[in-house]
Design a protein around this motif. Structure first.
Motif, mmCIF file in Angstrom:
data_model
loop_
_atom_site.group_PDB
_atom_site.id
_atom_site.type_symbol
_atom_site.label_atom_id
_atom_site.label_comp_id
_atom_site.label_asym_id
_atom_site.label_seq_id
_atom_site.Cartn_x
_atom_site.Cartn_y
_atom_site.Cartn_z
ATOM 1 N N ILE A 140 29.061 36.311 46.091
ATOM 2 C CA ILE A 140 29.794 37.348 44.972
ATOM 3 C C ILE A 140 29.947 36.130 43.770
ATOM 4 O O ILE A 140 31.712 36.185 44.780
ATOM 5 C CB ILE A 140 29.762 38.846 45.403
ATOM 6 N N PRO A 141 30.485 36.003 42.591
ATOM 7 C CA PRO A 141 31.757 35.758 42.099
ATOM 8 C C PRO A 141 32.874 36.611 41.918
ATOM 9 O O PRO A 141 32.334 37.772 41.178
ATOM 10 C CB PRO A 141 30.417 35.289 40.451
ATOM 11 N N GLU A 142 33.872 35.775 41.821
ATOM 12 C CA GLU A 142 34.996 36.694 41.594
ATOM 13 C C GLU A 142 35.173 37.199 39.603
ATOM 14 O O GLU A 142 35.635 37.816 39.472
ATOM 15 C CB GLU A 142 36.435 36.185 41.963
ATOM 16 N N ALA A 143 34.720 35.726 39.401
ATOM 17 C CA ALA A 143 35.047 35.865 37.624
ATOM 18 C C ALA A 143 36.100 36.355 37.386
ATOM 19 O O ALA A 143 36.104 37.850 36.664
ATOM 20 C CB ALA A 143 33.866 36.423 36.968
ATOM 21 N N VAL A 144 37.516 36.504 37.519
ATOM 22 C CA VAL A 144 38.825 37.160 37.246
ATOM 23 C C VAL A 144 39.017 37.327 36.102
ATOM 24 O O VAL A 144 39.022 38.463 35.491
ATOM 25 C CB VAL A 144 39.936 36.697 38.078
ATOM 26 N N GLU A 145 39.228 36.103 35.446
ATOM 27 C CA GLU A 145 39.431 36.006 34.094
ATOM 28 C C GLU A 145 38.458 37.092 33.064
ATOM 29 O O GLU A 145 38.862 37.610 32.197
ATOM 30 C CB GLU A 145 39.604 34.666 33.237
ATOM 31 N N TYR A 146 37.321 36.962 33.569
ATOM 32 C CA TYR A 146 35.789 37.152 33.095
ATOM 33 C C TYR A 146 36.231 39.003 32.837
ATOM 34 O O TYR A 146 35.925 40.075 32.151
ATOM 35 C CB TYR A 146 34.331 37.457 33.493
ATOM 36 N N ASN A 147 36.563 39.356 34.541
ATOM 37 C CA ASN A 147 36.658 40.683 34.101
ATOM 38 C C ASN A 147 37.710 41.931 33.541
ATOM 39 O O ASN A 147 37.364 42.937 32.873
ATOM 40 C CB ASN A 147 36.455 41.358 35.929
ATOM 41 N N GLN A 148 38.836 40.628 33.421
ATOM 42 C CA GLN A 148 39.788 41.331 32.973
ATOM 43 C C GLN A 148 39.310 41.492 31.749
ATOM 44 O O GLN A 148 39.891 42.851 30.972
ATOM 45 C CB GLN A 148 41.229 40.238 33.767
ATOM 46 N N SER A 149 38.842 39.791 31.186
ATOM 47 C CA SER A 149 38.865 40.185 29.428
ATOM 48 C C SER A 149 37.343 41.464 29.717
ATOM 49 O O SER A 149 38.021 42.691 28.343
ATOM 50 C CB SER A 149 38.369 38.948 29.315
ATOM 51 N N LEU A 150 36.450 41.915 30.140
ATOM 52 C CA LEU A 150 36.355 42.949 30.220
ATOM 53 C C LEU A 150 36.815 44.474 30.191
ATOM 54 O O LEU A 150 36.375 45.031 29.206
ATOM 55 C CB LEU A 150 34.961 42.984 31.259
ATOM 56 N N ALA A 151 38.044 44.668 31.174
ATOM 57 C CA ALA A 151 38.392 45.437 31.130
ATOM 58 C C ALA A 151 39.418 45.705 29.906
ATOM 59 O O ALA A 151 39.234 47.657 28.922
ATOM 60 C CB ALA A 151 39.055 45.682 32.161
ATOM 61 N N LEU A 152 39.199 44.542 29.428
ATOM 62 C CA LEU A 152 40.973 45.158 28.463
ATOM 63 C C LEU A 152 39.630 45.212 26.841
ATOM 64 O O LEU A 152 40.628 46.119 26.963
ATOM 65 C CB LEU A 152 41.371 43.798 27.364
ATOM 66 N N GLU A 153 38.954 45.157 27.375
ATOM 67 C CA GLU A 153 37.678 45.758 25.761
ATOM 68 C C GLU A 153 37.743 47.129 26.029
ATOM 69 O O GLU A 153 37.775 47.718 24.681
ATOM 70 C CB GLU A 153 36.414 45.024 25.491
ATOM 71 N N HIS A 154 38.015 48.010 27.012
ATOM 72 C CA HIS A 154 37.649 49.404 27.630
ATOM 73 C C HIS A 154 38.636 50.065 27.279
ATOM 74 O O HIS A 154 40.114 49.792 27.631
ATOM 75 C CB HIS A 154 36.594 49.702 28.814
#
Length: 128
Positions: free
Chosen positions: A114-128
């Motif tokens: 499972i990729p952590e994709a930390v910055e990507y997931n944080q960016s997605l969270a900030l969009e919502h």
């Protein structure tokens, strides 16, 4: 003396992804002779992509270039750039790569599916 001086083919095959940049099931299979293979991944992630790469595996091999070539050949039909073979990106699931690596009994592979994709997931969270 460094093992790499004695064995010019020794190094690490790496399997990395960047779901924020390329989407799911796109991996890069490459090789580095650096003592710390993470340095190479950091270099790749700091250049022309919006997010850092996630490491799925570092595989040490005394014949890393041969192992890389075998994996590239094995997944050749899943190569994204069919024209330039120097582009080492493949549309293949991590599960499929892991199954192929199980065939290499002499390798020690620590796999992170499972990729952590930390910055990507944080960016997605900030969009919502």
């Amino acid at each position: 003396m460094d093992y790499r001086q004695e064995n010019a083919t020794a190094g690490y095959v790496y399997i990395i992804s960047n779901i924020g940049s390329f989407g799911p099931d796109v991996v890069k299979i490459g090789v580095t002779r650096r003592l710390d293979p993470q340095e190479r991944i950091d270099e790749l992630g700091s250049a022309s992509v919006p997010f850092k790469f996630d490491v799925h595996a570092f595989i040490f091999s005394y014949d890393a270039y041969s192992l890389e070539a075998k994996l590239h050949q094995r997944f050749n039909d899943k190569r994204i750039n069919k024209v330039n073979n120097r582009k080492e990106y493949f549309h293949v699931s991590i599960d499929e790569i892991e199954k192929v690596l199980e065939e290499y009994k002499d390798l020690t592979v620590d796999f992170h599916e499972i990729p952590e994709a930390v910055e990507y997931n944080q960016s997605l969270a900030l969009e919502h």
